[in-house]
Structures are given as structure tokens and as C-alpha cells.
Design a protein around this motif. Structure first.
Motif, mmCIF file in Angstrom:
data_model
loop_
_atom_site.group_PDB
_atom_site.id
_atom_site.type_symbol
_atom_site.label_atom_id
_atom_site.label_comp_id
_atom_site.label_asym_id
_atom_site.label_seq_id
_atom_site.Cartn_x
_atom_site.Cartn_y
_atom_site.Cartn_z
ATOM 1 N N ALA A 139 0.813 -1.216 0.000
ATOM 2 C CA ALA A 139 0.000 0.000 0.000
ATOM 3 C C ALA A 139 0.852 1.274 0.000
ATOM 4 C CB ALA A 139 -0.964 -0.015 1.187
ATOM 5 N N ASN A 143 0.623 3.848 -3.280
ATOM 6 C CA ASN A 143 0.061 5.183 -3.068
ATOM 7 C C ASN A 143 0.985 6.300 -3.527
ATOM 8 O OD1 ASN A 143 -0.772 7.503 -0.631
ATOM 9 N ND2 ASN A 143 -2.358 6.594 -1.923
ATOM 10 N N VAL A 202 -8.270 3.941 2.988
ATOM 11 C CA VAL A 202 -7.292 2.860 2.841
ATOM 12 C C VAL A 202 -8.042 1.583 2.462
ATOM 13 C CG1 VAL A 202 -5.489 1.520 3.974
ATOM 14 C CG2 VAL A 202 -5.817 3.938 4.555
ATOM 15 N N TRP A 213 -5.576 4.665 -4.629
ATOM 16 C CA TRP A 213 -6.565 4.926 -3.580
ATOM 17 C C TRP A 213 -6.299 6.304 -2.978
ATOM 18 C CZ3 TRP A 213 -4.119 5.110 1.259
ATOM 19 C CH2 TRP A 213 -2.896 4.429 1.358
ATOM 20 N N SER A 215 -5.604 9.415 -0.609
ATOM 21 C CA SER A 215 -4.913 9.806 0.619
ATOM 22 C C SER A 215 -4.523 11.274 0.453
ATOM 23 C CB SER A 215 -3.662 8.951 0.836
ATOM 24 O OG SER A 215 -2.646 9.305 -0.086
ATOM 25 N N SER A 218 -2.001 11.433 -2.347
ATOM 26 C CA SER A 218 -2.459 11.243 -3.725
ATOM 27 C C SER A 218 -3.346 12.395 -4.175
ATOM 28 C CB SER A 218 -3.173 9.900 -3.878
ATOM 29 O OG SER A 218 -4.244 9.762 -2.986
#
Length: 249
Positions: A139, A143, A202, A213, A215, A218
Motif C-alpha cells: 500500500a 500510493n 485505505v 486509492w 490519501s 495522492s
């Protein structure tokens, strides 16, 4: 070809980009052609056959202490001052190598060597189920990337086979394009103000965590790419795919 525009905008905006696609579709050739179109050197590094020390650096004892020595490919990029660090087969890199790549991808630091701002990180991967000994991306590593998918176009491939594959036309960012970043950040902030639950989501399983995904990191990449795409007068489809590539559907 929109994938060319998307990749070129990520490279010029300094956003790490990961190109997903089945084996044999031309990911490596496409990335090398973009480097040629941008007139920058390309250093391919196959992540699956590297050790963590190839990215974290090898300890070397000197008079003033121990330094983490960077490999030759990193030094060549540092001397050039710009270029593409092309991490190929990243989905076959074991977890220890993925961990060593975290700082390389986000900060462009290899060992104790910091690569210049003109060096962009671009990666290619096969889906884990199609890769030899493939792994889902961790992850934290996933990311850090804008994720793009490669689907070959039969008509374009036929034309290239008959007449040769030309160097692609890529959108070039104008000087001063970064002046548009504050406005893009304001748009992203306004969106999150109204949809705060989308700031951080998440994924609950490893497969989803290995792709895009949302965050805070991102969303910041979204703002930078939005400013770059606007300055390059990119199509709405290109902008949409860049945003989805950072934060998911």
C-alpha cells in the motif's frame, strides 16, 4: 494516443507513474519512446532481479564515516541532471525490494545520492496473476504512483507494423505552468471540504491496496497533475484518467 499524453504529463509534472498492462503489449517500448520524444536519457532497472541494497545503497567506509554508495545507473542520471528512471517489472519485486523503493520513488533518493529534480520515476508492471512470481504492491508503494492502464490499439499497431513506429508526439508543458498549482489545489480542497470522507480511504484488501486509492498524498498529486494538464490544454478524458490514476474510481 491518450496513454502517451498521460505518461508524458506525469513525467514532466514530476509525479511517479506506473503503467499496468499484460505481458508483450509494448509498455517498455512506449516508455523508451517517450524518453526519446522528450530528449532525455532513460535508465531501465529491472526491479525483480535487484536487491534492497541496489536502492538503499551499499555501505562504504570512508575517512569521514560510512556512506551508502549509489549504483552506477543512479550516478549516470545525477550527472545528466535529468532523465527517466524506469523501474521495470515492479510487480515481481519482493516485499523487501519494494520497501527499499519507497524513498527512491517519492524523494528520488538512492543510497545517499539525491537525484536532480529533472529526473522522473516511471514504472511498468504486469498484473500479479500474469507476472512470473508476481506480488501485489504494498500500500505505501502503490500510493506513491499515478496508476495508468495500457490497452493496445489494433489499428495503431497495424499502422506501425506497416509504416514503422514513429517517435510519438507528446504534450510539452509551457514555462511557468506551476503557477497554476495554487488554483488546482483550491479546487481539490473545495471538493474534499464537501466530501471529507474521500480524503483517506485505505483499501481493505491487498489487491485494492496495490492500486490507486485516495490519501492526502495522492490528492496533492491530483492537484499538480490538474495544473499540468490544464496548462497543456489536455482533453477532459486525459484529465479524468490522471485523477483516477491517483485516487481511484
Amino acid at each position: 494516443m491518450s496513454i502517451i499524453s498521460e505518461l508524458a504529463l506525469c513525467v514532466q509534472a514530476g509525479i511517479p507513474v506506473l503503467l499496468w498492462g499484460a505481458p508483450g503489449v509494448g509498455k517498455t517500448a512506449t516508455i523508451k519512446s517517450i524518453a526519446k520524444a522528450l530528449s532525455v536519457p532513460c535508465e531501465p532497472v529491472i526491479a525483480s532481479v535487484r536487491e534492497p541494497a541496489d536502492f538503499a545503497g551499499l555501505p562504504v567506509i570512508r575517512e569521514d564515516g560510512v556512506v551508502m554508495e549509489a549504483p552506477a545507473w543512479a550516478k549516470r542520471l545525477a550527472r545528466a541532471g535529468r532523465g527517466l528512471l524506469f523501474l521495470d517489472e515492479i510487480s515481481t519485486a519482493p516485499p523487501a525490494v519494494q520497501a527499499a523503493l519507497l524513498r527512491v520513488v517519492l524523494e528520488r533518493v538512492v543510497g545517499d545520492l539525491e537525484l536532480p529534480d529533472g529526473v522522473a520515476v516511471i514504472a511498468a508492471a504486469n498484473p500479479p496473476e500474469q507476472a512470473a512470481g508476481g506480488w501485489d504492491l504494498s500500500a505505501p508503494l502503490a500510493n506513491r504512483f499515478c496508476h495508468l492502464s495500457w490497452q493496445p490499439n489494433a489499428q495503431e499497431w497495424v499502422a506501425g507494423m506497416l509504416a514503422g513506429f514513429p517517435t510519438p508526439d507528446v504534450p510539452l508543458l509551457p514555462d511557468g505552468w506551476e503557477a497554476g498549482i495554487p488554483a488546482a489545489r483550491a479546487l481539490v480542497a473545495a471538493f474534499i471540504r464537501h466530501r471529507p470522507h474521500l480524503l483517506l480511504q485505505v483499501p481493505e484488501n491487498e489487491e485494492q491496496a496495490g492500486h490507486a486509492w485516495p490519501s492526502p498524498r495522492s490528492w496533492d498529486a491530483v492537484a499538480r497533475l490538474l495544473a499540468a494538464a490544464t496548462a497543456a490544454m489536455a482533453d477532459d478524458d486525459v484529465i479524468a484518467l490522471l485523477i483516477i490514476g491517483c485516487v481511484g474510481d
